[in-house]
Enzyme design. Structure first.
Site, PDB file in Angstrom:
ATOM      1  N   TRP A   1      -0.279  -4.419   9.630  1.00 59.66           N
ATOM      2  CA  TRP A   1      -0.424  -2.957   9.691  1.00 59.66           C
ATOM      3  C   TRP A   1      -1.696  -2.567  10.433  1.00 59.66           C
ATOM      4  O   TRP A   1      -1.848  -1.432  10.858  1.00 59.66           O
ATOM      5  CB  TRP A   1      -0.426  -2.356   8.278  1.00 59.66           C
ATOM      6  CG  TRP A   1      -1.655  -2.642   7.440  1.00 59.66           C
ATOM      7  CD1 TRP A   1      -2.291  -3.841   7.302  1.00 59.66           C
ATOM      8  CD2 TRP A   1      -2.398  -1.714   6.634  1.00 59.66           C
ATOM      9  NE1 TRP A   1      -3.364  -3.732   6.447  1.00 59.66           N
ATOM     10  CE2 TRP A   1      -3.450  -2.429   6.023  1.00 59.66           C
ATOM     11  CE3 TRP A   1      -2.277  -0.357   6.361  1.00 59.66           C
ATOM     12  CZ2 TRP A   1      -4.380  -1.828   5.156  1.00 59.66           C
ATOM     13  CZ3 TRP A   1      -3.201   0.232   5.498  1.00 59.66           C
ATOM     14  CH2 TRP A   1      -4.227  -0.495   4.911  1.00 59.66           C
ATOM     15  N   ASP A   2      -2.590  -3.526  10.610  1.00 62.50           N
ATOM     16  CA  ASP A   2      -3.838  -3.294  11.344  1.00 62.50           C
ATOM     17  C   ASP A   2      -3.549  -2.564  12.658  1.00 62.50           C
ATOM     18  O   ASP A   2      -4.308  -1.701  13.090  1.00 62.50           O
ATOM     19  CB  ASP A   2      -4.520  -4.633  11.690  1.00 62.50           C
ATOM     20  CG  ASP A   2      -4.801  -5.501  10.473  1.00 62.50           C
ATOM     21  OD1 ASP A   2      -3.991  -5.476   9.538  1.00 62.50           O
ATOM     22  OD2 ASP A   2      -5.816  -6.216  10.471  1.00 62.50           O
TER      23      ASP A   2
ATOM     24  N   GLU B   1      -5.980  -5.845  -1.823  1.00 65.05           N
ATOM     25  CA  GLU B   1      -5.255  -7.080  -2.150  1.00 65.05           C
ATOM     26  C   GLU B   1      -5.857  -7.878  -3.306  1.00 65.05           C
ATOM     27  O   GLU B   1      -5.404  -8.986  -3.586  1.00 65.05           O
ATOM     28  CB  GLU B   1      -5.146  -7.945  -0.885  1.00 65.05           C
ATOM     29  CG  GLU B   1      -4.290  -7.270   0.179  1.00 65.05           C
ATOM     30  CD  GLU B   1      -4.352  -7.960   1.534  1.00 65.05           C
ATOM     31  OE1 GLU B   1      -5.270  -8.776   1.759  1.00 65.05           O
ATOM     32  OE2 GLU B   1      -3.482  -7.672   2.382  1.00 65.05           O
TER      33      GLU B   1
ATOM     34  N   LYS C   1     -10.856  -4.694  -3.054  1.00 62.35           N
ATOM     35  CA  LYS C   1     -11.195  -5.442  -1.838  1.00 62.35           C
ATOM     36  C   LYS C   1     -11.466  -4.453  -0.701  1.00 62.35           C
ATOM     37  O   LYS C   1     -12.361  -4.650   0.109  1.00 62.35           O
ATOM     38  CB  LYS C   1     -10.017  -6.337  -1.473  1.00 62.35           C
ATOM     39  CG  LYS C   1     -10.216  -7.148  -0.226  1.00 62.35           C
ATOM     40  CD  LYS C   1      -9.015  -8.057  -0.010  1.00 62.35           C
ATOM     41  CE  LYS C   1      -9.107  -8.819   1.291  1.00 62.35           C
ATOM     42  NZ  LYS C   1      -7.880  -9.555   1.577  1.00 62.35           N
ATOM     43  N   GLN C   2     -10.650  -3.419  -0.628  1.00 61.80           N
ATOM     44  CA  GLN C   2     -10.743  -2.502   0.512  1.00 61.80           C
ATOM     45  C   GLN C   2     -10.160  -1.140   0.131  1.00 61.80           C
ATOM     46  O   GLN C   2      -9.467  -1.020  -0.880  1.00 61.80           O
ATOM     47  CB  GLN C   2      -9.961  -3.069   1.697  1.00 61.80           C
ATOM     48  CG  GLN C   2      -8.464  -3.159   1.471  1.00 61.80           C
ATOM     49  CD  GLN C   2      -7.797  -4.159   2.387  1.00 61.80           C
ATOM     50  OE1 GLN C   2      -7.653  -5.324   2.020  1.00 61.80           O
ATOM     51  NE2 GLN C   2      -7.388  -3.721   3.554  1.00 61.80           N
TER      52      GLN C   2
HETATM   53  O1  IFM Z   1      -4.069  -6.471   7.131  1.00 63.83           O
HETATM   54  C1  IFM Z   1      -5.235  -7.009   6.613  1.00 63.83           C
HETATM   55  C2  IFM Z   1      -5.265  -6.720   5.139  1.00 63.83           C
HETATM   56  O2  IFM Z   1      -5.304  -5.352   4.900  1.00 63.83           O
HETATM   57  C3  IFM Z   1      -6.468  -7.370   4.508  1.00 63.83           C
HETATM   58  N1  IFM Z   1      -6.459  -8.796   4.774  1.00 63.83           N
HETATM   59  C4  IFM Z   1      -6.465  -9.098   6.183  1.00 63.83           C
HETATM   60  C5  IFM Z   1      -5.290  -8.482   6.895  1.00 63.83           C
HETATM   61  C6  IFM Z   1      -5.359  -8.770   8.391  1.00 63.83           C
HETATM   62  O3  IFM Z   1      -6.474  -8.154   8.943  1.00 63.83           O
END
Ligand code: IFM
Length: 756
Positions: free
Chosen positions: A343-344, A483, A596-597
C-alpha cells in the site's frame, strides 16, 4: 561535466564502505536500479542491480526481485598491479550525488605502496532518456609516474539474493551466454524459475586527447565473470579517459531471441552518440521532470536538500512507459521486502505522482488494473466476491507475502499480513479516487478505474460478517496499518475505508447511470452486477461497525484496544525516535496500546473532510504518545496531521525524521533499499502539511499553509485538472499562478476563493 549548484548535491567526503550510502547513491530510472557500490567491488560491499518487474522464485519462499549480474565493475592496474583503494593511501576522496544531472560523481587521489599517485575522476548514470543505457566515464591521471595501465571492465555474475543470510540466500539465474564480440563483451543470464533472459552488452574505450590510446585488448571468461581489458601506456601528468558503455535488455520487454541483438544495437547506438550526448539527453529528460517536481525551501538548507533527495529518488523509481510495474517498498534501490509492492505505493507515493506527473500516476494504477483478475482470483480463493488485492504484490498479482520471518528479538515468527492485512484493497480504491479528483481523467475511470472501484467495494461487502445480536456488519480477524496488533476485530481504519469504498462506489454508480449509461451497462454486464446485489451492498455499507465513542471523541483503533495495558512514550533517542517504555516485553507487543505506526491518524489524514477538528485533535493527542514509529511510514503522518490540528510543536522534527530517514539512516535499515513510502510521505508533509494543500468540499484546490519558524518561503509546482500551477508560500502570503492550461480555475487561498 560540471557539478550542479550546492542545493542539488549530496556529498560523501570520506572513503568508507557504507551499505546505507549504497542505497542513497543508487542510480535508477524506473527500469533499472544499480546500488551505489564502488566500481572496484570492494570487500564488504553487496552488489545490487535490479530490473523493475523482474521477479523469480526458485528456492525463495516467494517471488523476489532478482539481483542480476553487476556490470559496473571497473578496476585499474599499474604495471599489472591492482590499484586497490582499500590498500592505497587515500589522499583525497569525494563522491557526489548530483540530483540535477542525475549522476554519481567520483573523485579520488590515491598513493600506492610504491608511492605512485593516481587521480581518478568521473561519473556514471542510468539514462532517463534511454532507459536501457548505463554509461560511465572516468579520467585517470598518473601524477608522478609512467607505466602501462591495464583497465579491466567487469561483468560479475557471482551475485545472489539475500547474500548475508545462509538460509535465505538464493541464486536466481544461470549465466547462459558469454561472448566476446571483439568490440565489446556480452553476457546473458536466464532466471531459473521463470526463464527471463537478461542481456548485457558492454564496451570499453581508452582515449587520450580524444583518440583511441588503448592497445592489447582482450576478453576473459572467468566462470560467471567476464572481463574486457585494454592496456594503455601512460606518461606522468597526462590524462586518459575511460569510457564504459553498457546496454541492458531483458525478455520482459522483448522476445527472448531478440535480447542479444537489441542489447547490441543499443550499445552500438550509444557508442556512436558518445557519453556527452548521452548525458545531455538524460539531463534534458530529467530537467523536464524537475520542472514539475522540485520544491524549493528558503531559509533551511538541510530541509531543502534532504527534501529534494527524497523527490529525486522517488521520481527515479517510476517508469511512466511500463504499466506492468509498480514501485516496491524499497524502490529499485535494494532487495528489502523482496522488491514487493505494498500500500506504500498508492497511499504514500502516488500523491506525489498525481500532482507532479499524472501520466506516471496513471501507469502505477494501471499496474493494479492489469492484476485485477489475479485480485478476483484471490478473493475467490478466500471465499469472497469482488477483488482482493494482495498485501505484497510482484509481477503476477498473487499474494507474495512470505509466511515466515523473525521478530524484534530474532525468534522465527509467522507473518500474518499476507493473510489478513486486508486494508490494501480499500487503499487502492482510495488512490483511484484521488487520481480522478485531481486529473478528471474520465477515460481512465470509465475504462479501468470504475471496474477496480466496484470490484474492491464488492470484496468488502462479502468480507463483512453479520453480527445478528448487534445488527451490524463486522470485519474481524484483521491487521490494520499498525502491525503490532494482529487478529484484531473491527479495526477502525479498515472498517471505515471499507464502508467508504462501498459508499463511494454508489456515488460512482449514480454518476455513471446519469452521465455514462452506455459505459455503465457495459461494466455491470462485464462484472455481472445486478440490482439485487446492490441492495445487499447498501445494507452492508449502512451497517458496517465503526468503533467510535462520541462521548470522548476517541476512535478505538480496534475493538478492545482501550483495554490493553497502557504504556506511554516518555523518552527519545539521539535521532529523536521514541525509546521503548520500561518493562516492555518485545515478544508480546500485542499486549500494549503502543503502536508501530499511524493507524487512526492515518485514517484522519486520508479522509480529513470526514472528521471535525476537535475529533482530529483528540485522537492526535491520544495516539501520538503511543506511537513508536517503528515503521518509516509513520513520522510523516504525525508531522502533517500535527500541522492540521495546530500542534506544531513536533511537526518540524517529524518532518526532518522522515526527510532524513535514508540520509542519516535513523531507522537503521537503509541498507535494505530506499524507504520509498517515506519519500512520498516527505512530499506529502511538505505539500499537504506545511503547504496546507487539500481539496475542499466543493472540489476546489485549497491552500492553508503553515511554515516552520526558520523557513522563509517554499515554492512548488502542482499538476491539477490538466493545468500546471506554481505555488509560492512565504511567511505571510500564498501566491498561486497558472503556469499552463486553461484559465478560469477557482482556487481557495485560506478563506478566499480566487480565479486563475
Ligand atoms: O507497508 C509497510 C507496512 O505498513 C509496515 N511494514 C513495512 C511495509 C512495507 O514498507
Amino acid at each position: 561535466m560540471k557539478l550542479s549548484a550546492q542545493q542539488w548535491l549530496i556529498t560523501q567526503e570520506e572513503f568508507l564502505i557504507s551499505s546505507a550510502q549504497e542505497t542513497n547513491f543508487t542510480m535508477a530510472n524506473g527500469y533499472i536500479g544499480i546500488r551505489g557500490t564502488h566500481e572496484e567491488m570492494l570487500p564488504g560491499e553487496v552488489l545490487g542491480t535490479f530490473v523493475a518487474g523482474l521477479y523469480d522464485q526458485s528456492e525463495a519462499q516467494v517471488s523476489e526481485f532478482v539481483n542480476i549480474p553487476y556490470f559496473w565493475g571497473l578496476r585499474i592496474y599499474i604495471n599489472r598491479q591492482y590499484l586497490d583503494p582499500t590498500v592505497c593511501k587515500v589522499l583525497e576522496y569525494k563522491r557526489v550525488l548530483d540530483m540535477k544531472q542525475g549522476l554519481l560523481y567520483k573523485f579520488i587521489r590515491v598513493k600506492d605502496k610504491q608511492g605512485r599517485i593516481t587521480k581518478i575522476e568521473g561519473y556514471r548514470f542510468v539514462s532517463i532518456a534511454d532507459r536501457n543505457l548505463c554509461p560511465m566515464t572516468y579520467t585517470v591521471t598518473p601524477e608522478n609516474y609512467d607505466a602501462i595501465l591495464n583497465i579491466e571492465s567487469i561483468m560479475n555474475g557471482v551475485v545472489c539474493n539475500t547474500e548475508a543470510d545462509p538460509k535465505e540466500r538464493v541464486k536466481h539465474f544461470v549465466i547462459s551466454k558469454m561472448t566476446d564480440d571483439k568490440d565489446g563483451i556480452y553476457i546473458e543470464a536466464a532466471t531459473r524459475e521463470k526463464d527471463y533472459k537478461i542481456g548485457i552488452a558492454s564496451s570499453l574505450q581508452v582515449l587520450h586527447e580524444g583518440k583511441n590510446a588503448g592497445f592489447n585488448r582482450y576478453a576473459r571468461i572467468l566462470g560467471e565473470v567476464m572481463t574486457e581489458n585494454i592496456e594503455v601506456q601512460v606518461t606522468q601528468g597526462s590524462t586518459y579517459t575511460i569510457n564504459k558503455y553498457t546496454a541492458l535488455v531483458s525478455s520482459r520487454e522483448t522476445a527472448k531471441d531478440n535480447v542479444r541483438p537489441k542489447a547490441k544495437a543499443l550499445l552500438d547506438g550509444s557508442i556512436e552518440l558518445g557519453i556527452e550526448v548521452l548525458l545531455n539527453k538524460h539531463v534534458q529528460a530529467l530537467d523536464q521532470l524537475w520542472n514539475v517536481t522540485d520544491i524549493k525551501i528558503v531559509g533551511d538548507e538541510q530541509a531543502d536538500v534532504s527534501l529534494r533527495f527524497n523527490l529525486f529518488h522517488l521520481m527515479s523509481c517510476a517508469n511512466e512507459d511500463d504499466e506492468r510495474v509498480s514501485i516496491g517498498a524499497k524502490g529499485i534501490h535494494g532487495e528489502g521486502y523482496k522488491g514487493h509492492v505494498f500500500w506504500d505505493t498508492e497511499i504514500f507515493m502516488l500523491p506525489f505522482f498525481i500532482y507532479s506527473n499524472p501520466k506516471a500516476a496513471k501507469t502505477l494504477l494501471m499496474y493494479r488494473y492489469h492484476l485485477l483478475d489475479a485480485a478476483r482470483d484471490n478473493a475467490k480463493k478466500n471465499g469472497y466476491k469482488g477483488a482482493q488485492y494482495p498485501w505484497e504484490s510482484a509481477d503476477t498479482g498473487v499474494e507474495e507475502t512470505p509466511r515466515w520471518g523473525v521478530d524484534y528479538v530474532g525468534n522465527p515468527v509467522r507473518i500474518w499480513t499476507g493473510d489478513i492485512e486486508y486494508h490494501i484493497t480499500a487503499d487502492i480504491a482510495f488512490a483511484i479516487r484521488e487520481y480522478i479528483r485531481a486529473t478528471d481523467d474520465m477515460e481512465f475511470f470509465l475504462r479501468y478505474g470504475a471496474e477496480m472501484f466496484l470490484e474492491t467495494a464488492r470484496f468488502w461487502v462479502y468480507r463483512g460478517e453479520y453480527n445478528k445480536e448487534m445488527d451490524r456488519y463486522e470485519i474481524n480477524d484483521v491487521i490494520g496499518p499498525d502491525e503490532f496488533h494482529e487478529h484484531c476485530n473491527n479495526n477502525c481504519y479498515t472498517n471505515y475505508l471499507a464502508k467508504w469504498n462501498i459508499e463511494r462506489a454508489f456515488e460512482y454508480i449514480s454518476m455513471m447511470q446519469e452521465q455514462y449509461p452506455h459505459e455503465y451497462s457495459r461494466l455491470v454486464t462485464k462484472i455481472g452486477l445486478a440490482q439485487e446485489e446492490l441492495d445487499f451492498w447498501r445494507e452492508v455499507s449502512q451497517k458496517i461497525y465503526i468503533p467510535f465513542n462520541p462521548e470522548d471523541g476517541l476512535m478505538e483503533q480496534f475493538e478492545g484496544y482501550f483495554k490493553l495495558e497502557d504504556k506511554l512514550i516518555t523518552e527519545y533517542d539521539e535521532n529523536n525516535m521514541p525509546v521503548w517504555p520500561e518493562g516492555i516485553n518485545l515478544a508480546r507487543l500485542d499486549e500494549y496500546q503502543l503502536l508501530k505506526q499511524a493507524d487512526v491518524i492515518m485514517l484522519m489524514h486520508l479522509l480529513g473532510e470526514e472528521f471535525d477538528m476537535e475529533t482530529k485533535r483528540i485522537n492526535f493527542a491520544y495516539y501520538e504518545k503511543r506511537t513508536m514509529h517503528k515503521s518509516s511510514l509513520s513520522p510523516s503522518l504525525y508531522s502533517l496531521m500535527g500541522v492540521v490540528v495546530g500542534d506544531h510543536s513536533k511537526a518540524y522534527e517529524y518532518f526532518m525524521r522522515t526527510a532524513l530517514v535514508d540520509l542519516v539512516d535513523n531507522q537503521g535499515n537503509a541498507w535494505l533499499g530506499l524507504h520509498s513510502a517515506s519519500t512520498g510521505g516527505t512530499w506529502q508533509t511538505a505539500v499537504f502539511g506545511f503547504g496546507g494543500m487539500s481539496i475542499d468540499k466543493e472540489g476546489v484546490l485549497a491552500f492553508n499553509p503553515w511554515l516552520p519558524d526558520q523557513w522563509q518561503s517554499m515554492e512548488f509546482t502542482i499538476a491539477w485538472k490538466k493545468r500546471v500551477l506554481g505555488v509560492k508560500i512565504t511567511r505571510d502570503s500564498v501566491d498561486v499562478k497558472l503556469k499552463e492550461g486553461e484559465s478560469g480555475l477557482p482556487v481557495r487561498l485560506c478563506d478566499q476563493i480566487i480565479m486563475l
